[in-house]
Design a protein around this motif. Structure first.
Motif, PDB file in Angstrom:
ATOM      1  N   LEU A 111       0.832  -1.206   0.000  1.00 13.48           N
ATOM      2  CA  LEU A 111       0.000   0.000   0.000  1.00 13.48           C
ATOM      3  C   LEU A 111       0.863   1.252   0.000  1.00 13.48           C
ATOM      4  O   LEU A 111       0.566   2.233  -0.695  1.00 13.48           O
ATOM      5  CB  LEU A 111      -0.922   0.012   1.228  1.00 13.48           C
ATOM      6  N   GLU A 112       1.935   1.232   0.800  1.00  9.05           N
ATOM      7  CA  GLU A 112       2.865   2.363   0.848  1.00  9.05           C
ATOM      8  C   GLU A 112       3.438   2.621  -0.544  1.00  9.05           C
ATOM      9  O   GLU A 112       3.506   3.764  -1.013  1.00  9.05           O
ATOM     10  CB  GLU A 112       3.993   2.066   1.834  1.00  9.05           C
ATOM     11  N   SER A 113       3.853   1.557  -1.215  1.00  4.38           N
ATOM     12  CA  SER A 113       4.414   1.677  -2.557  1.00  4.38           C
ATOM     13  C   SER A 113       3.377   2.233  -3.529  1.00  4.38           C
ATOM     14  O   SER A 113       3.686   3.093  -4.361  1.00  4.38           O
ATOM     15  CB  SER A 113       4.910   0.311  -3.037  1.00  4.38           C
ATOM     16  N   SER A 114       2.138   1.767  -3.423  1.00  2.65           N
ATOM     17  CA  SER A 114       1.068   2.221  -4.317  1.00  2.65           C
ATOM     18  C   SER A 114       0.797   3.708  -4.152  1.00  2.65           C
ATOM     19  O   SER A 114       0.640   4.447  -5.134  1.00  2.65           O
ATOM     20  CB  SER A 114      -0.220   1.430  -4.038  1.00  2.65           C
ATOM     21  N   ILE A 115       0.761   4.167  -2.884  1.00 10.31           N
ATOM     22  CA  ILE A 115       0.491   5.588  -2.622  1.00 10.31           C
ATOM     23  C   ILE A 115       1.649   6.452  -3.129  1.00 10.31           C
ATOM     24  O   ILE A 115       1.436   7.535  -3.690  1.00 10.31           O
ATOM     25  CB  ILE A 115       0.234   5.820  -1.122  1.00 10.31           C
ATOM     26  N   LEU A 116       2.883   5.980  -2.968  1.00  6.67           N
ATOM     27  CA  LEU A 116       4.041   6.716  -3.484  1.00  6.67           C
ATOM     28  C   LEU A 116       3.958   6.860  -5.004  1.00  6.67           C
ATOM     29  O   LEU A 116       4.322   7.901  -5.559  1.00  6.67           O
ATOM     30  CB  LEU A 116       5.340   6.006  -3.086  1.00  6.67           C
ATOM     31  N   ASP A 211       5.487  -0.300  -9.720  1.00  6.72           N
ATOM     32  CA  ASP A 211       5.451   1.016  -9.057  1.00  6.72           C
ATOM     33  C   ASP A 211       6.765   1.770  -9.249  1.00  6.72           C
ATOM     34  O   ASP A 211       6.775   2.983  -9.493  1.00  6.72           O
ATOM     35  CB  ASP A 211       5.158   0.853  -7.564  1.00  6.72           C
ATOM     36  N   ILE A 212       7.881   1.050  -9.126  1.00  8.24           N
ATOM     37  CA  ILE A 212       9.199   1.683  -9.317  1.00  8.24           C
ATOM     38  C   ILE A 212       9.332   2.219 -10.744  1.00  8.24           C
ATOM     39  O   ILE A 212       9.806   3.341 -10.957  1.00  8.24           O
ATOM     40  CB  ILE A 212      10.335   0.685  -8.998  1.00  8.24           C
ATOM     41  N   ILE A 213       8.907   1.417 -11.717  1.00  4.48           N
ATOM     42  CA  ILE A 213       8.976   1.848 -13.118  1.00  4.48           C
ATOM     43  C   ILE A 213       8.110   3.088 -13.332  1.00  4.48           C
ATOM     44  O   ILE A 213       8.522   4.061 -13.972  1.00  4.48           O
ATOM     45  CB  ILE A 213       8.525   0.708 -14.059  1.00  4.48           C
ATOM     46  N   PHE A 214       6.903   3.072 -12.764  1.00  9.83           N
ATOM     47  CA  PHE A 214       5.980   4.196 -12.933  1.00  9.83           C
ATOM     48  C   PHE A 214       6.521   5.458 -12.257  1.00  9.83           C
ATOM     49  O   PHE A 214       6.443   6.551 -12.827  1.00  9.83           O
ATOM     50  CB  PHE A 214       4.616   3.837 -12.344  1.00  9.83           C
ATOM     51  N   PHE A 252      13.166   3.359   1.024  1.00 11.97           N
ATOM     52  CA  PHE A 252      12.074   2.386   1.120  1.00 11.97           C
ATOM     53  C   PHE A 252      12.320   1.185   0.214  1.00 11.97           C
ATOM     54  O   PHE A 252      12.261   0.028   0.651  1.00 11.97           O
ATOM     55  CB  PHE A 252      10.752   3.071   0.758  1.00 11.97           C
ATOM     56  N   TYR A 253      12.629   1.453  -1.060  1.00  8.68           N
ATOM     57  CA  TYR A 253      12.796   0.360  -2.016  1.00  8.68           C
ATOM     58  C   TYR A 253      14.141  -0.357  -1.856  1.00  8.68           C
ATOM     59  O   TYR A 253      14.225  -1.561  -2.107  1.00  8.68           O
ATOM     60  CB  TYR A 253      12.637   0.881  -3.446  1.00  8.68           C
ATOM     61  N   THR A 254      15.188   0.358  -1.417  1.00  9.22           N
ATOM     62  CA  THR A 254      16.491  -0.286  -1.220  1.00  9.22           C
ATOM     63  C   THR A 254      16.434  -1.308  -0.093  1.00  9.22           C
ATOM     64  O   THR A 254      16.916  -2.436  -0.235  1.00  9.22           O
ATOM     65  CB  THR A 254      17.580   0.766  -0.914  1.00  9.22           C
TER      66      THR A 254
END
Length: 322
Positions: A111-116, A211-214, A252-254
């Motif tokens: 969810l955190e990733s989606s909101i980012l 999400d990262i790509i977007f 966050f992603y690392t």
């Protein structure tokens, strides 16, 4: 017959190893963890309250900030399990509670990733097409986008505890971690866990990978739009805002990828370092997000001060009447 029986073997509880070899330092380690947890709670509650009571902040950007704060509140509260280990040496967790915690960790992270990702699109529209910002990012559109992300995340993440619950556990019940994690639990099974591993990788790719790509694509377009304007002031302002956001996303992603890769590739990393990174993964984003996304935003600061001043002035008027 034995194969039939082992398919239903499951422990009544798991034992979380916690920070192995650092037991003598647990009381000291708990102090920054507790301080960060309290800071995350206070900061995120203040943001939610400020956005709720100020109608001028009922715009897409601030609604997303409040939504992120709600997720951060839930995510930071998962560290209660870590504090229980620190303070009470309470390492046992029931089988069902472990599966629920496993679900919460991965679902809240997704969810955190989606909101980012949605916030990155919000910033792109605000910079690329500011005149049509409110007509593009309507409340209806925002609700639909968030609902789509929610359904995607819950559908994929629900499969993880379901598959894990069907695994037979016939040997150790000690999880080398400070909370229940999908692969950490699945590795204790006495059977092939290829399905769990592939499904976990598919979920990570479908959620975090996309999400990262977007996010990357959105920020590239933002940078391109700013460079087209050619104004140094606009460039520095965008760089300041996007740089802060990029730092939070990078952390966050690392930490997410580090934890996942260590489990899957079997890289020899000290367990203490891996567990510490995983624990901070739950705490640092809920602390950083309010600092970067809200406190540095002058509209939030002004709205909060206005709310506090109005309350204090009202209380003074009531006391003078009495």
């Amino acid at each position: 017959m034995s194969a039939l029986n082992t398919s239903y073997l499951r422990p009544k509880e798991f034992i979380l190893s916690g920070f192995t070899g650092m037991e003598s330092y647990q009381a000291w380690i708990s102090i920054p963890f507790c301080a960060m947890y309290i800071l995350a709670l206070v900061a995120n509650v203040l943001i939610i309250y400020t956005v709720k009571v100020n109608h001028s902040l009922h715009t897409p950007m601030y609604i997303l900030l409040a939504t992120l704060s709600i997720v951060d509140l839930a995510m930071s509260s998962l560290t209660i399990q870590i504090l229980k280990i620190f303070w009470f040496n309470q390492r046992a967790i029931a089988f069902e509670a472990c599966l629920f915690q496993l679900f919460c960790v991965h679902f809240l992270s997704s969810l955190e990733s989606s909101i980012l990702a949605v916030m990155a699109y919000d910033r792109y529209v605000a910079i690329y097409n500011p005149l049509r910002y409110m007509s593009i990012l309507t409340h209806r559109f925002l609700a639909q986008v968030l609902l789509c992300h929610f359904l995607r995340d819950i559908t994929l993440i629900c499969l993880l505890p379901i598959l894990t619950s069907r695994l037979p556990f016939c040997s150790s019940n000690v999880i080398p971690h400070c909370y229940c994690d999908h692969i950490g639990v699945a590795k204790l099974a006495c059977t092939d866990i290829s399905m769990n591993s592939y499904l976990g990788l598919f979920a990570i790719s479908s959620i975090f990978g996309l999400d990262i790509i977007f996010i990357t694509f959105s920020y590239v377009l933002i940078l391109r739009s700013v460079l087209k304007v050619g104004s140094k002031e606009v460039f520095h302002k965008a760089l300041n805002t996007c740089g802060s956001h990029f730092f939070v996303m990078l952390y966050f992603y690392t930490t997410l990828l580090f934890s996942g890769l260590v489990y899957r590739t079997g890289q020899k990393v000290l367990p203490e370092i891996h567990i510490m990174f995983a624990a901070l993964y739950l705490l640092v984003p809920p602390v950083l997000n309010p600092l970067v996304y809200a406190i540095r935003t002058k509209e939030i600061r002004h709205a909060f001060l206005k709310s506090v001043l109005n309350k204090s002035s009202n209380s003074m008027k009531q006391s003078s009447r009495c």
